[in-house]
Design an enzyme around this catalytic site. Sequence first.
Site, PDB file in Angstrom:
ATOM      1  N   ARG A 125     107.434  13.714   1.579  1.00  0.00           N
ATOM      2  CA  ARG A 125     107.990  14.576   2.069  1.00  0.00           C
ATOM      3  C   ARG A 125     107.728  16.209   2.358  1.00  0.00           C
ATOM      4  O   ARG A 125     108.622  16.782   3.097  1.00  0.00           O
ATOM      5  CB  ARG A 125     109.622  14.260   1.378  1.00  0.00           C
ATOM      6  CG  ARG A 125     110.180  12.452   0.954  1.00  0.00           C
ATOM      7  CD  ARG A 125     111.728  12.227   1.171  1.00  0.00           C
ATOM      8  NE  ARG A 125     111.859  12.490  -0.382  1.00  0.00           N
ATOM      9  CZ  ARG A 125     111.718  12.040  -1.586  1.00  0.00           C
ATOM     10  NH1 ARG A 125     111.590  10.549  -1.122  1.00  0.00           N
ATOM     11  NH2 ARG A 125     112.529  12.226  -2.731  1.00  0.00           N
ATOM     12  N   LYS A 140     125.238  21.603  10.360  1.00  0.00           N
ATOM     13  CA  LYS A 140     125.840  20.248  11.135  1.00  0.00           C
ATOM     14  C   LYS A 140     125.861  18.980  10.234  1.00  0.00           C
ATOM     15  O   LYS A 140     126.694  19.098   8.455  1.00  0.00           O
ATOM     16  CB  LYS A 140     124.618  19.802  11.358  1.00  0.00           C
ATOM     17  CG  LYS A 140     124.377  18.595  11.762  1.00  0.00           C
ATOM     18  CD  LYS A 140     122.881  17.898  12.429  1.00  0.00           C
ATOM     19  CE  LYS A 140     123.060  17.066  11.637  1.00  0.00           C
ATOM     20  NZ  LYS A 140     121.695  15.947  12.132  1.00  0.00           N
ATOM     21  N   GLU A 170     128.839  17.370  15.232  1.00  0.00           N
ATOM     22  CA  GLU A 170     128.193  16.597  15.540  1.00  0.00           C
ATOM     23  C   GLU A 170     128.750  14.857  15.007  1.00  0.00           C
ATOM     24  O   GLU A 170     128.629  13.846  14.945  1.00  0.00           O
ATOM     25  CB  GLU A 170     126.823  16.538  14.925  1.00  0.00           C
ATOM     26  CG  GLU A 170     126.259  15.293  15.468  1.00  0.00           C
ATOM     27  CD  GLU A 170     125.038  14.774  14.980  1.00  0.00           C
ATOM     28  OE1 GLU A 170     124.625  15.149  14.096  1.00  0.00           O
ATOM     29  OE2 GLU A 170     124.104  14.182  16.208  1.00  0.00           O
ATOM     30  N   LYS A 212     127.223  19.598  19.011  1.00  0.00           N
ATOM     31  CA  LYS A 212     126.264  18.282  18.885  1.00  0.00           C
ATOM     32  C   LYS A 212     126.243  17.050  19.574  1.00  0.00           C
ATOM     33  O   LYS A 212     126.487  16.560  19.127  1.00  0.00           O
ATOM     34  CB  LYS A 212     124.893  18.417  17.701  1.00  0.00           C
ATOM     35  CG  LYS A 212     123.978  17.776  17.536  1.00  0.00           C
ATOM     36  CD  LYS A 212     123.367  18.167  16.750  1.00  0.00           C
ATOM     37  CE  LYS A 212     122.222  16.352  16.597  1.00  0.00           C
ATOM     38  NZ  LYS A 212     120.554  17.101  15.948  1.00  0.00           N
TER      39      LYS A 212
HETATM   40  P1  13P Z   1     118.303  11.746  17.062  1.00  0.00           P
HETATM   41  O1  13P Z   1     117.329  13.047  17.919  1.00  0.00           O
HETATM   42  O2  13P Z   1     116.913  10.812  16.701  1.00  0.00           O
HETATM   43  O3  13P Z   1     119.437  10.963  16.840  1.00  0.00           O
HETATM   44  O4  13P Z   1     118.564  12.314  15.875  1.00  0.00           O
HETATM   45  C1  13P Z   1     119.151  13.358  15.340  1.00  0.00           C
HETATM   46  C2  13P Z   1     119.914  14.063  14.855  1.00  0.00           C
HETATM   47  O5  13P Z   1     120.405  15.222  13.806  1.00  0.00           O
HETATM   48  C3  13P Z   1     120.834  13.066  14.663  1.00  0.00           C
HETATM   49  O6  13P Z   1     121.818  13.355  13.710  1.00  0.00           O
END
Ligand code: 13P
Length: 328
Positions: A34, A124, A165, A207
């Site tokens: 990772r 986030k 988000e 987001k």
């Molecule tokens: P994806 O672009 O793969 O949807 O992931 C973005 C993201 O931050 C999801 O939490």
Amino acid sequence: MMQKGKGILAADESVSTMNERLAAVLVDETAEMRRVYRQVLFTAPGIEKYLSGVIFYDASMRNSTDDGVPFPDVLASRGIMPGIKVDKGTVDIPEFPGEKATQGLDDLDERMWEYANLGAYFAKWRAVVPISSTTPSEAVMVMNAMILARYASICQQEGIVPMVEPEVLMHGDHDVNRSEEVTTRALQILFATLREYKVDLKAVVLKTSMVLAGDGAKRQTPPEEVADATLRTLRMAVPYDIPGIVFLSGGQTPIRATENLQAVASRGAQPWPITFSYSRAIEEPVLATWKGKQENVAQAQKVLLHRLKMNSLASLGKYESKMEKELS
Ligand code: 13P
């Protein structure tokens, strides 16, 4: 964070999600692999032209390169802001089948303080909004919005910019109208709640998902309709005083995520800067090229740079599909 022509890479897969992605390309699911994979991403030459930020996961924020340079420093020295995913994932809510609550508020203030010391400028938090004939419920949308508001307020106390988000999931056979209805409602509830809890909207980045039909729908939404529905939704539900909006890719293919961003950007200036913050739509081709092999690193980094450039151009409304050939 919001710089013209740049986006934010979401390299914040949890340990289990990253392991799934490594296993899919037959790479050992170990902490070392990772770390090596993230090193491929963060040391790729030229990424600073297209990235203003990178979102880390806890473990990768503490990792270093082979030469011992902490990853956040590698990025910051190239002008890329380190950010951190701070939620601890989602759990079922038995009374609301199919819906989820996001966890991680306990001790968030202490963790945030530590992340700030490790170099994070922004954080986030992801909530999910599943679409089906019975979901989402108003009650769970309100609950997740309150949790997001509490998280955002802790971020702002610690001087970290919250990225909020509420991901409306693409999974399902719903049409684009239903996606628009749900996304509009989820965002309206979110911003009303952020206001109610006195979060400073001038220091919040949204987001969001693009508005499109579910992945199982008979008719998939073409880019022009995605742009119409997405911009209508954002104008209905997002206050004009937030400083920026970034899209997640949500399971769209890399090319489709770029084409849809291009369609949105080609509509001209909006009340907010809008750009990409993809994970899968950027990383999938990189992982498939790298496959865990040292001899593939340079090519995988070229693939990364290409995808970033395509999305950068799309965010400026300057992408054309023939540009995809540049890489070969
Ligand atoms: P994806 O672009 O793969 O949807 O992931 C973005 C993201 O931050 C999801 O939490």
